[in-house]
Design a protein around this motif. Sequence first.
Motif, PDB file in Angstrom:
ATOM      1  N   PRO A   9       0.697  -1.303  -0.004  1.00 36.03           N
ATOM      2  CA  PRO A   9       0.069  -0.052  -0.175  1.00 36.03           C
ATOM      3  C   PRO A   9       0.741   1.351  -0.115  1.00 36.03           C
ATOM      4  O   PRO A   9       0.497   2.147  -0.566  1.00 36.03           O
ATOM      5  CB  PRO A   9      -0.763  -0.084   1.198  1.00 36.03           C
ATOM      6  CG  PRO A   9      -0.980  -1.563   1.719  1.00 36.03           C
ATOM      7  CD  PRO A   9       0.365  -2.196   0.973  1.00 36.03           C
ATOM      8  N   GLU A  10       1.890   1.319   0.639  1.00 34.06           N
ATOM      9  CA  GLU A  10       2.912   2.534   0.814  1.00 34.06           C
ATOM     10  C   GLU A  10       3.667   2.641  -0.413  1.00 34.06           C
ATOM     11  O   GLU A  10       4.227   3.667  -0.599  1.00 34.06           O
ATOM     12  CB  GLU A  10       3.711   2.311   1.877  1.00 34.06           C
ATOM     13  CG  GLU A  10       4.565   1.160   2.144  1.00 34.06           C
ATOM     14  CD  GLU A  10       3.883  -0.100   2.920  1.00 34.06           C
ATOM     15  OE1 GLU A  10       4.507  -0.910   3.250  1.00 34.06           O
ATOM     16  OE2 GLU A  10       2.647  -0.148   3.030  1.00 34.06           O
ATOM     17  N   ALA A  11       3.322   1.696  -1.608  1.00 33.51           N
ATOM     18  CA  ALA A  11       4.101   1.918  -2.765  1.00 33.51           C
ATOM     19  C   ALA A  11       3.149   2.729  -3.720  1.00 33.51           C
ATOM     20  O   ALA A  11       3.475   2.460  -4.931  1.00 33.51           O
ATOM     21  CB  ALA A  11       4.982   0.651  -3.084  1.00 33.51           C
ATOM     22  N   VAL A  12       2.086   3.152  -3.236  1.00 34.44           N
ATOM     23  CA  VAL A  12       1.149   3.816  -4.178  1.00 34.44           C
ATOM     24  C   VAL A  12       1.132   5.091  -3.930  1.00 34.44           C
ATOM     25  O   VAL A  12       1.021   5.521  -2.707  1.00 34.44           O
ATOM     26  CB  VAL A  12      -0.312   3.112  -4.021  1.00 34.44           C
ATOM     27  CG1 VAL A  12      -1.169   3.814  -4.817  1.00 34.44           C
ATOM     28  CG2 VAL A  12      -0.163   1.676  -4.421  1.00 34.44           C
ATOM     29  N   ARG A  13       1.390   6.113  -4.948  1.00 37.72           N
ATOM     30  CA  ARG A  13       1.457   7.400  -4.651  1.00 37.72           C
ATOM     31  C   ARG A  13       0.513   7.985  -5.906  1.00 37.72           C
ATOM     32  O   ARG A  13       0.445   7.832  -7.078  1.00 37.72           O
ATOM     33  CB  ARG A  13       2.781   7.806  -4.871  1.00 37.72           C
ATOM     34  CG  ARG A  13       3.760   7.224  -3.924  1.00 37.72           C
ATOM     35  CD  ARG A  13       3.729   7.634  -2.546  1.00 37.72           C
ATOM     36  NE  ARG A  13       4.431   6.855  -1.666  1.00 37.72           N
ATOM     37  CZ  ARG A  13       5.650   6.945  -1.251  1.00 37.72           C
ATOM     38  NH1 ARG A  13       6.519   8.012  -1.832  1.00 37.72           N
ATOM     39  NH2 ARG A  13       6.290   6.196  -0.239  1.00 37.72           N
ATOM     40  N   ALA A  33      13.101   2.357  -2.922  1.00 36.13           N
ATOM     41  CA  ALA A  33      14.083   2.486  -1.905  1.00 36.13           C
ATOM     42  C   ALA A  33      13.268   2.470  -0.449  1.00 36.13           C
ATOM     43  O   ALA A  33      13.864   1.682   0.499  1.00 36.13           O
ATOM     44  CB  ALA A  33      15.052   3.731  -2.110  1.00 36.13           C
ATOM     45  N   ALA A  34      12.281   3.570  -0.408  1.00 37.98           N
ATOM     46  CA  ALA A  34      12.001   3.753   1.013  1.00 37.98           C
ATOM     47  C   ALA A  34      11.015   2.575   1.384  1.00 37.98           C
ATOM     48  O   ALA A  34      10.933   2.208   2.656  1.00 37.98           O
ATOM     49  CB  ALA A  34      10.914   4.932   1.031  1.00 37.98           C
ATOM     50  N   VAL A  35      10.081   2.016   0.478  1.00 40.84           N
ATOM     51  CA  VAL A  35       9.445   0.771   0.616  1.00 40.84           C
ATOM     52  C   VAL A  35       9.969  -0.454   0.818  1.00 40.84           C
ATOM     53  O   VAL A  35       9.462  -1.328   1.821  1.00 40.84           O
ATOM     54  CB  VAL A  35       8.020   0.761  -0.379  1.00 40.84           C
ATOM     55  CG1 VAL A  35       7.148  -0.318  -0.187  1.00 40.84           C
ATOM     56  CG2 VAL A  35       7.608   2.266  -0.101  1.00 40.84           C
ATOM     57  N   TYR A  36      10.924  -0.849  -0.359  1.00 42.69           N
ATOM     58  CA  TYR A  36      11.231  -2.193  -0.283  1.00 42.69           C
ATOM     59  C   TYR A  36      12.809  -2.245  -0.097  1.00 42.69           C
ATOM     60  O   TYR A  36      13.540  -3.328  -0.318  1.00 42.69           O
ATOM     61  CB  TYR A  36      10.955  -2.703  -1.674  1.00 42.69           C
ATOM     62  CG  TYR A  36       9.592  -2.693  -2.486  1.00 42.69           C
ATOM     63  CD1 TYR A  36       8.855  -3.587  -1.510  1.00 42.69           C
ATOM     64  CD2 TYR A  36       9.269  -1.835  -3.133  1.00 42.69           C
ATOM     65  CE1 TYR A  36       7.361  -3.584  -2.003  1.00 42.69           C
ATOM     66  CE2 TYR A  36       7.522  -1.857  -3.353  1.00 42.69           C
ATOM     67  CZ  TYR A  36       7.107  -2.578  -3.005  1.00 42.69           C
ATOM     68  OH  TYR A  36       5.711  -2.485  -3.434  1.00 42.69           O
ATOM     69  N   GLY A  37      13.542  -1.234   0.134  1.00 40.84           N
ATOM     70  CA  GLY A  37      14.923  -1.293   0.544  1.00 40.84           C
ATOM     71  C   GLY A  37      15.837  -1.162  -0.495  1.00 40.84           C
ATOM     72  O   GLY A  37      17.030  -1.782  -0.479  1.00 40.84           O
TER      73      GLY A  37
END
Length: 154
Positions: A9-13, A33-37
């Motif tokens: 969900p946090e990879a939807v913008r 980078a932020a969501v999956y490293g």
Amino acid sequence: MDIAKILKPEAVRVLAGMTSKKRLFQDLGEVAAAVYGLTAGVAVDGLLERESLGPTGVGHGIALPHARLEGLDRIVGVFVRLEKPMDFDSVDRQPVDLIFTLFAPKDSGVEHLKALALISRTMRDANVCAKLRANGQAATLYAILTENRPQAAA
């Protein structure tokens, strides 16, 4: 395979003010980078490398940029809806506002193709695209993308 296994969900913008593919790819890399490293620069380089082979704008305002990366252990996705469509060198020359990006392990082979087929089928659905374009909240976009649909052949 379903989209909820690929997309967090946090990879939807929803993004505003996007003016170039390179800037968009930088934003996609930062989200990955932020969501999956992932390393943002590696993700951006992978997208640019793939795009240099031919544009990933598939028509009808949709783009499916993707890259295979070293050090990734599974396929992950980032979805972006642009508030203002941008040129993407699409096959139909139409500007793009819906971008579903996939990052896959370098050696993913068939799994990468299955994920691309799933995303392509989903994004070819005119009802899904209409709902995505009518909503501006990331949580709603995620719900639309991950709702269960009948699976058809690719």
